[in-house]
Every structure is written in C-alpha cells, then in structure tokens.
Design a protein around this motif. Structure first.
Motif, PDB file in Angstrom:
ATOM      1  N   LEU A 287      38.721  68.978  31.289  1.00  0.00           N
ATOM      2  CA  LEU A 287      39.932  69.393  30.574  1.00  0.00           C
ATOM      3  C   LEU A 287      40.574  68.235  29.820  1.00  0.00           C
ATOM      4  CD1 LEU A 287      41.463  71.684  33.340  1.00  0.00           C
ATOM      5  CD2 LEU A 287      40.501  72.436  31.153  1.00  0.00           C
ATOM      6  N   GLY A 288      39.969  67.059  29.926  1.00  0.00           N
ATOM      7  CA  GLY A 288      40.495  65.891  29.222  1.00  0.00           C
ATOM      8  C   GLY A 288      41.751  65.324  29.841  1.00  0.00           C
ATOM      9  N   LYS A 289      41.987  65.592  31.136  1.00  0.00           N
ATOM     10  CA  LYS A 289      43.188  65.102  31.800  1.00  0.00           C
ATOM     11  C   LYS A 289      42.925  63.738  32.431  1.00  0.00           C
ATOM     12  CE  LYS A 289      46.203  67.328  31.752  1.00  0.00           C
ATOM     13  NZ  LYS A 289      47.185  67.654  30.678  1.00  0.00           N
ATOM     14  N   PRO A 290      43.909  62.836  32.436  1.00  0.00           N
ATOM     15  CA  PRO A 290      43.752  61.564  33.150  1.00  0.00           C
ATOM     16  C   PRO A 290      43.577  61.812  34.650  1.00  0.00           C
ATOM     17  CG  PRO A 290      45.631  61.493  31.656  1.00  0.00           C
ATOM     18  CD  PRO A 290      45.206  62.933  31.743  1.00  0.00           C
ATOM     19  N   THR A 291      42.838  60.938  35.311  1.00  0.00           N
ATOM     20  CA  THR A 291      42.615  61.089  36.749  1.00  0.00           C
ATOM     21  C   THR A 291      42.709  59.745  37.459  1.00  0.00           C
ATOM     22  OG1 THR A 291      40.202  60.741  36.713  1.00  0.00           O
ATOM     23  CG2 THR A 291      40.990  62.988  36.320  1.00  0.00           C
ATOM     24  N   VAL A 292      43.041  59.821  38.745  1.00  0.00           N
ATOM     25  CA  VAL A 292      42.866  58.717  39.679  1.00  0.00           C
ATOM     26  C   VAL A 292      41.993  59.273  40.791  1.00  0.00           C
ATOM     27  CG1 VAL A 292      43.971  57.207  41.371  1.00  0.00           C
ATOM     28  CG2 VAL A 292      45.065  57.590  39.151  1.00  0.00           C
ATOM     29  N   SER A 293      40.830  58.674  40.996  1.00  0.00           N
ATOM     30  CA  SER A 293      39.893  59.206  41.987  1.00  0.00           C
ATOM     31  C   SER A 293      39.535  58.158  43.019  1.00  0.00           C
ATOM     32  CB  SER A 293      38.628  59.733  41.304  1.00  0.00           C
ATOM     33  OG  SER A 293      38.000  58.730  40.534  1.00  0.00           O
ATOM     34  N   LEU A 294      39.234  58.643  44.224  1.00  0.00           N
ATOM     35  CA  LEU A 294      38.939  57.788  45.372  1.00  0.00           C
ATOM     36  C   LEU A 294      37.494  58.003  45.788  1.00  0.00           C
ATOM     37  CD1 LEU A 294      42.052  58.351  45.228  1.00  0.00           C
ATOM     38  CD2 LEU A 294      42.098  58.117  47.710  1.00  0.00           C
ATOM     39  N   PHE A 295      36.692  56.956  45.704  1.00  0.00           N
ATOM     40  CA  PHE A 295      35.275  57.053  46.042  1.00  0.00           C
ATOM     41  C   PHE A 295      34.936  56.168  47.229  1.00  0.00           C
ATOM     42  CE2 PHE A 295      34.819  59.355  42.218  1.00  0.00           C
ATOM     43  CZ  PHE A 295      33.564  59.937  42.215  1.00  0.00           C
ATOM     44  N   GLY A 296      33.962  56.621  48.023  1.00  0.00           N
ATOM     45  CA  GLY A 296      33.485  55.869  49.175  1.00  0.00           C
ATOM     46  C   GLY A 296      32.031  56.184  49.452  1.00  0.00           C
ATOM     47  N   PRO A 297      31.755  57.277  50.213  1.00  0.00           N
ATOM     48  CA  PRO A 297      30.359  57.621  50.502  1.00  0.00           C
ATOM     49  C   PRO A 297      29.572  58.054  49.271  1.00  0.00           C
ATOM     50  CG  PRO A 297      31.871  58.689  52.037  1.00  0.00           C
ATOM     51  CD  PRO A 297      32.704  58.130  50.925  1.00  0.00           C
ATOM     52  N   GLY A 298      30.261  58.680  48.317  1.00  0.00           N
ATOM     53  CA  GLY A 298      29.574  59.214  47.138  1.00  0.00           C
ATOM     54  C   GLY A 298      29.168  58.140  46.145  1.00  0.00           C
ATOM     55  N   ARG A 299      28.204  58.483  45.295  1.00  0.00           N
ATOM     56  CA  ARG A 299      27.678  57.536  44.305  1.00  0.00           C
ATOM     57  C   ARG A 299      28.558  57.535  43.063  1.00  0.00           C
ATOM     58  NH1 ARG A 299      22.382  55.755  45.159  1.00  0.00           N
ATOM     59  NH2 ARG A 299      21.541  56.548  47.114  1.00  0.00           N
ATOM     60  N   ALA A 300      29.417  56.531  42.975  1.00  0.00           N
ATOM     61  CA  ALA A 300      30.337  56.458  41.844  1.00  0.00           C
ATOM     62  C   ALA A 300      29.575  56.331  40.525  1.00  0.00           C
ATOM     63  CB  ALA A 300      31.284  55.278  42.024  1.00  0.00           C
ATOM     64  N   ARG A 301      28.478  55.620  40.539  1.00  0.00           N
ATOM     65  CA  ARG A 301      27.716  55.436  39.299  1.00  0.00           C
ATOM     66  C   ARG A 301      27.216  56.779  38.751  1.00  0.00           C
ATOM     67  NH1 ARG A 301      23.084  50.780  38.442  1.00  0.00           N
ATOM     68  NH2 ARG A 301      22.676  51.203  36.229  1.00  0.00           N
ATOM     69  N   LYS A 302      26.938  57.697  39.617  1.00  0.00           N
ATOM     70  CA  LYS A 302      26.439  59.012  39.205  1.00  0.00           C
ATOM     71  C   LYS A 302      27.558  60.017  38.991  1.00  0.00           C
ATOM     72  CE  LYS A 302      22.533  60.864  40.075  1.00  0.00           C
ATOM     73  NZ  LYS A 302      22.287  61.493  38.744  1.00  0.00           N
ATOM     74  N   TRP A 303      28.633  59.930  39.784  1.00  0.00           N
ATOM     75  CA  TRP A 303      29.613  61.008  39.815  1.00  0.00           C
ATOM     76  C   TRP A 303      31.013  60.617  39.354  1.00  0.00           C
ATOM     77  CZ3 TRP A 303      27.846  65.721  40.226  1.00  0.00           C
ATOM     78  CH2 TRP A 303      26.635  65.935  40.879  1.00  0.00           C
ATOM     79  N   ALA A 304      31.356  59.356  39.341  1.00  0.00           N
ATOM     80  CA  ALA A 304      32.730  58.982  38.994  1.00  0.00           C
ATOM     81  C   ALA A 304      33.014  59.218  37.511  1.00  0.00           C
ATOM     82  CB  ALA A 304      32.984  57.526  39.348  1.00  0.00           C
ATOM     83  N   PRO A 305      34.239  59.656  37.177  1.00  0.00           N
ATOM     84  CA  PRO A 305      34.594  59.856  35.769  1.00  0.00           C
ATOM     85  C   PRO A 305      34.480  58.554  34.982  1.00  0.00           C
ATOM     86  CG  PRO A 305      36.239  60.849  37.209  1.00  0.00           C
ATOM     87  CD  PRO A 305      35.332  60.042  38.082  1.00  0.00           C
ATOM     88  N   ARG A 306      34.183  58.698  33.713  1.00  0.00           N
ATOM     89  CA  ARG A 306      34.022  57.544  32.842  1.00  0.00           C
ATOM     90  C   ARG A 306      35.064  57.551  31.731  1.00  0.00           C
ATOM     91  NH1 ARG A 306      27.433  56.766  32.258  1.00  0.00           N
ATOM     92  NH2 ARG A 306      27.037  56.670  34.494  1.00  0.00           N
ATOM     93  N   GLY A 307      35.431  56.377  31.282  1.00  0.00           N
ATOM     94  CA  GLY A 307      36.352  56.275  30.161  1.00  0.00           C
ATOM     95  C   GLY A 307      37.703  55.715  30.562  1.00  0.00           C
ATOM     96  N   GLU A 308      38.496  55.357  29.574  1.00  0.00           N
ATOM     97  CA  GLU A 308      39.774  54.698  29.792  1.00  0.00           C
ATOM     98  C   GLU A 308      40.817  55.609  30.424  1.00  0.00           C
ATOM     99  OE1 GLU A 308      40.989  53.135  26.058  1.00  0.00           O
ATOM    100  OE2 GLU A 308      39.395  51.618  25.985  1.00  0.00           O
TER     101      GLU A 308
END
Length: 376
Positions: A287-308
């Motif tokens: 939806l193009g909304k800004p996010t703050v996300s918390l990663f640990g066990p999951g693969r951030a390189r594969k799943w974490a949002p990208r961009g400023e």
C-alpha cells in the motif's frame, strides 16, 4: 487437527510416495498464453509479494485469464489485485477439483518447497508447467526455476515468470488496491478517529518466536499516546487479548473485528504500521505505507521491506536468521534476537518515520512537543 496440518501431513507422506510414479517431463516451448493458473498455497506474505508478478504477467498478456489457486489463510489477499479473474481454494475439495479440471496454457506453481502443489500442477495436464527446483518436486515441471534463500521474495516470483518473457522491473511503490466496500466499512469503524492521523500496531506473527510481546507494544503505545498520537491495533482473533493489553492506556483494539481486506483499508488510512515479520507487514508495503518492522528468526534479506520508507530493526545475532523454507526450529535461548530489541529502539524508529513523512508536524500543531528521555 486443522486443514493446514492435514495438508502438511499429505505433503510429507502421500506426495513423496506419489512423485516417483510420474514420468519426468522435458522442457517445452511456450507458444500460446491465453489462460494461466497460478498456484499459491501458504501465508499472506507470499501472496502479497506475488502480486507484482501477477501485474507484470497481465501487462505482457493483457487478454489472458489469470486464475489463482490459494487457500483459506491467504485467498483474501487477491481481492486486493484487480488483475486476478478467479480465486479458487486449495483446501476446499470442490474448488481444488475445479482447478485441476480447468484448461490452461500455463500453470505456475509458486510454492517453494512442499510437494503437493507440484502434484496438483501436474494433474492439470497443462502443456507448460513452471515451478521451483528445490527438491524432488522439480521432476514434475517442464521448466525448473532455481530458488535462492538470499533473493528478495518478490524477485524470486519474477524469476518464475521469466520463461513467459516477463522481465524484472521496478515494483510500484503501491501495488495493492482497496475495494470501495472495504473503504466504506472502515470509514464507519474509524469514525471516532476521523480527521486524525494514527499509527497501526500489529502484534501477531505466524510463530511465537517472531512475537515481540504485548507488554512492549503497550509501552510503545503509551509513548505515542503521550505525544497525542492515537494507536489502532489490528489482527485476528488470536491477537484480541494482546490488543486489549496494548491499548490499556488508550487506543483502539480492532483485532478480530475486521476481515483481511478491511485490515488493509485500516493500514491504508494510517500514517505508519509497526509490526514483526508478518504477512500484514507486506500488505503495508504493497500500500506504499511507511513501516517499522522487527526481525529476528526470519530472513530479513529475503522478507524485510526495502527502501527509504521502511526501517527494519534486526539485532543480527550469530544464530539468526534460523528460518529455512518457512520452518523455524525450536529456540534454546527463548528468541533472544527478538527480546534484545528495546522499546526505545522501536519508539525512536517510529518518531523518525513520522518526522520524515511530515506526520509528526501535524501532531505537534495540536499538542506541545513532549521531550522523551532516552532512558525511558
């Protein structure tokens, strides 16, 4: 035993037994594309990140009919994609048989690891079958696509469409569409917040190790409330109790009260989503909304949002990420990778996002700025 557990049991036993009975298919050329079946079992996040590829296929073949075979937990995602003509459910026998009996020029199995979906693809008898070559499932496809744990998942889906002449391209900042009925429903639900910017918190996750904890989210909500920033909690029935804890000092708990499409409309009405590694996080991205996300066990390189527009908090402990093909092993240190993320870190990331988007200014106009002690 729920349907998901039953499907996994079938995959583990029956599918492994059946695959050797299928003759290995040879690679084939693609000459005609008028009807496509895309198989997408699994969770919400995979379904959301598949949608840019669906858009690209439709751009390449505008007259083609696109059918999605999903399952209960992710099928509603495709209501956010105007390029899908029909959605059938993998876990409804009648709809599964409808999919298998359909006539398709191409079937694309987007499942990464499990085998049952590959058998379903083969049973359609479509002339072209495309899927990931991750294990013995690959023998069931004509075109076998490599899969990497290091590629952003949206890019992995584009790889599946490459044999159709679909090229990788820059994904739009917003690629999901909210139905008008959902927007209307949410306008009524959020009537008390009309005209106010608010932050959405999603405390849930598909596995316990990815949950940060309701008490910590509550502290974040209280800090936001002290700045005059309303908080809305979203989620399913399983998140209701944590939602009540989070809004105990003020806010609105909508966990378990909205459909997935309505949840997307709530996110779309907000200024920011705060979430762990979850499918809901990807809805906010779409939806193009800004996010703050918390990663640990999951693969951030594969799943974490990208961009400023996205801030990812990840402590990057030596043992993380530990999730492989969607499976997270039992943790001997009680998910320290998540426990080490502090309330201060999350709150500071939120205020950075609100400031950069200009949203924090509107709050400051209504209420004097309250200085937050870094050691709160």
């Amino acid at each position: 035993m729920n349907k998901t557990t039953i499907l996994k049991a079938w995959d583990r036993w029956l599918s492994i037994f059946l695959i050797p009975w299928f003759a290995e298919r040879l690679s084939t050329s693609i000459s005609h594309v008028a009807s496509i079946l895309i198989i997408r079992p699994g969770g919400i996040g995979d379904a959301v990140l598949l949608i840019p590829t669906v858009h690209a296929i439709k751009e390449k073949y505008p007259a083609a009919t696109i059918t999605i075979l999903a399952e209960r937990r992710n099928s509603e995602v495709f209501a956010l994609c105007a390029d899908v003509d029909m959605v059938l459910r993998y876990d409804r026998p009648v709809e599964l048989m409808t999919a298998i009996k359909g006539t398709y020029d191409v079937v694309i199995d987007t499942e990464q690891w499990h085998r049952l979906s590959a058998i379903v693809a083969r049973l359609t008898r479509a002339p072209v079958l495309i899927g990931y070559a991750t294990n013995e499932r690959s023998r069931l496809f004509d075109i076998r696509t490599p899969y990497s744990q290091d590629d952003y998942e949206s890019e992995s889906f584009f790889n599946l469409a490459a044999p159709l002449g679909v090229q990788h391209h820059q994904v739009s900042e917003r690629f999901l569409v909210i139905p008008a009925t959902a927007n209307a429903n949410v306008s009524r639900i959020l009537a008390d917040l009309a005209g106010n910017n608010f932050v959405v918190i999603f405390p849930g996750a598909s596995i316990a190790e990815r949950r940060w904890g309701g008490d910590r989210f509550r502290q974040v909500a209280e800090l936001l409330s002290s700045l005059g920033i309303p908080v809305v909690v979203i989620g399913g029935n399983a998140d209701k109790e944590q939602g009540e804890l989070i809004v105990a000092g003020g806010g609105l708990n909508l966990a378990g009260r909205t459909s997935l499409v309505e949840t997307a409309a709530i996110i779309d009405s907000s200024v920011l989503l705060v979430s762990g590694d979850s499918g809901v996080l990807h809805i906010a991205v779409g939806l193009g909304k800004p996010t703050v996300s918390l990663f640990g066990p999951g693969r951030a390189r594969k799943w974490a949002p990208r961009g400023e527009r996205h801030i990812v908090i990840n402590k990057e402990l030596p043992c993380s990420p530990c999730t492989t093909y969607g499976t997270t092993p039992a943790c001997s240190i009680a998910a320290q990778c998540m426990r080490d993320i502090t309330v201060d870190e999350v709150f500071n990331a939120i205020t950075m996002q609100l400031t950069s988007s200009g949203a924090i200014g509107s709050f400051c106009c209504k209420r004097d700025w309250i200085k937050i002690d870094a050691g709160h």
